[in-house]
Design an enzyme around this catalytic site. Sequence first.
Site, mmCIF file in Angstrom:
data_model
loop_
_atom_site.group_PDB
_atom_site.id
_atom_site.type_symbol
_atom_site.label_atom_id
_atom_site.label_comp_id
_atom_site.label_asym_id
_atom_site.label_seq_id
_atom_site.Cartn_x
_atom_site.Cartn_y
_atom_site.Cartn_z
ATOM 1 N N LYS A 157 -7.808 -2.048 7.285
ATOM 2 C CA LYS A 157 -6.780 -2.025 6.096
ATOM 3 C C LYS A 157 -5.701 -3.775 5.697
ATOM 4 C CE LYS A 157 -4.776 1.096 3.347
ATOM 5 N NZ LYS A 157 -5.706 2.370 2.256
ATOM 6 N N ASP A 202 -5.153 -1.165 -3.073
ATOM 7 C CA ASP A 202 -4.464 -0.117 -2.282
ATOM 8 C C ASP A 202 -3.170 0.114 -3.376
ATOM 9 O OD1 ASP A 202 -3.982 2.458 -0.480
ATOM 10 O OD2 ASP A 202 -2.228 1.604 -0.806
HETATM 11 N N1 GLU Z 1 -7.262 2.320 -0.459
HETATM 12 C C1 GLU Z 1 -8.076 3.428 -0.467
HETATM 13 C C2 GLU Z 1 -7.961 3.941 0.195
HETATM 14 O O1 GLU Z 1 -7.045 4.438 0.704
HETATM 15 C C3 GLU Z 1 -9.430 2.582 -0.994
HETATM 16 C C4 GLU Z 1 -10.612 1.924 -0.372
HETATM 17 C C5 GLU Z 1 -10.869 0.969 -0.361
HETATM 18 O O2 GLU Z 1 -12.023 1.534 -1.556
HETATM 19 O O3 GLU Z 1 -12.048 0.091 0.783
HETATM 20 O O4 GLU Z 1 -8.650 5.062 0.877
#
Ligand code: GLU
Length: 446
Positions: free
Chosen positions: A126, A166
């Site tokens: 992340k 996100d």
């Molecule tokens: N931000 C999204 C999550 O919390 C998607 C992440 C992604 O597609 O890599 O899962």
Amino acid sequence: MDEKLQPILDEVLRRNAGEEEFHQAVREVLESLGPVVARHPAYADGALIERLCEPERQIIFRVPWVDDHAQVQINRGFRVQFNSALGPYKGGLRFHPSVNLGIIKFLGFEQTFKNALTGLPIGGGKGGSDFNPRGRSDAEIMRFCQSFMTEMYRHLGEYTDVPAGDIGVGGREIGYLFGQYKRITNRYEAGVLTGKGLVYGGSRARTEATGFGAVFFVRQMLATRGTDFDGKHATVSGSGNVAIYTMEKILQFGGKVVACSDSGGYVVDESGIDLDLVKQIKEIRRERISEYPRLKGASAHYIEKGRIWDVPCEIAMPSATQNELNGKDARQLVQNGVIAVGEGANMPSTPEAVRIFQEAGVLFAPGKAANAGGVATSALEMQQNASRDSWSFRETEERLERIMCNIHDSCADTAEQYGSPGNYVLGANIAGFVRVAEAMRALGLI
Ligand code: GLU
């Protein structure tokens, strides 16, 4: 807490002082793992759980950029590469003033389990920045994204680390980030970012995937009690990407959405939320949800700073941000007759709220299972990029639906196997853990 796991948690708390959200996420998982370590003591060997709680790599960097008044601004950028046992690090970027290392670590930790639950070959990571996009011009957003990528590109790659969006990062930002990556590396490496636009390598249904997936998951939970969305009242917090497509699928399934929100307050619409209007306000005009009643008319009311969870509903889908639904909210929802709660956001319910729902026998889907459809469809985007192919909306959505049904069943089966039928929190934590742990053991001490 299991006596073998308590010292591991104590060490995480000591070593990551002050990172409350990270503590909360780790505590919740370790509280679920007691029955697994009791049944399979080998999972506690070789400091495997300790390693799982320690990110493989944490990158923090300066992001300098110039605003529209020719002033230099400085933000902080993060990428936490949490676990790559199952595949390249995968997870979104969040641009929000609340972002700090602890927030990114909690999200990266959750992502590792979530990605494992999808059954697809993706590790957990992340990133993001404390940059506040609100009120910034398009040119400022572009300059910020370019500066952010100018540092981050060296840590990425389709086999290394694949970010996506996100909170505060959507299609526009991914476009600018991808453009800068391509420029610096001189590689058209489409699989290095997901959530791309359709014209340059994006996947159909990725935009809708997190919200649609969460509703598919809740539909499966409701089916275990012989019911469905048809005719039920739902409350969906937030009005961003997840909330919008959660509402869309609820409407397709015959439900009625009575309220949605943003960080300023919430809107109740007796005639049912007008989704096209919400999309217009949020996706096109990029305005606040307080605009809604002005444009909609008499059936709608805006309650500034109010708690959306006071609105009576049978299905609640918290889809805004972490810890947005507390114990008091949970008690109110239970009192108002809620039957199912599906987390579209990451960790939106506090531990007390989760306990209240479970004790009241409310169907409760934790975010790491219910909102996995977004990242799962990101993995489908990577598949399409790798094969230089592009699937139809229908095919992609069908795959998403199958993945969500599988996640539901694996959480439900695991909960049952470990003696807690209907406990999706326990099921998700154990099923995710077992998959990561198996891979970590196979790969040796790294
Ligand atoms: N931000 C999204 C999550 O919390 C998607 C992440 C992604 O597609 O890599 O899962």
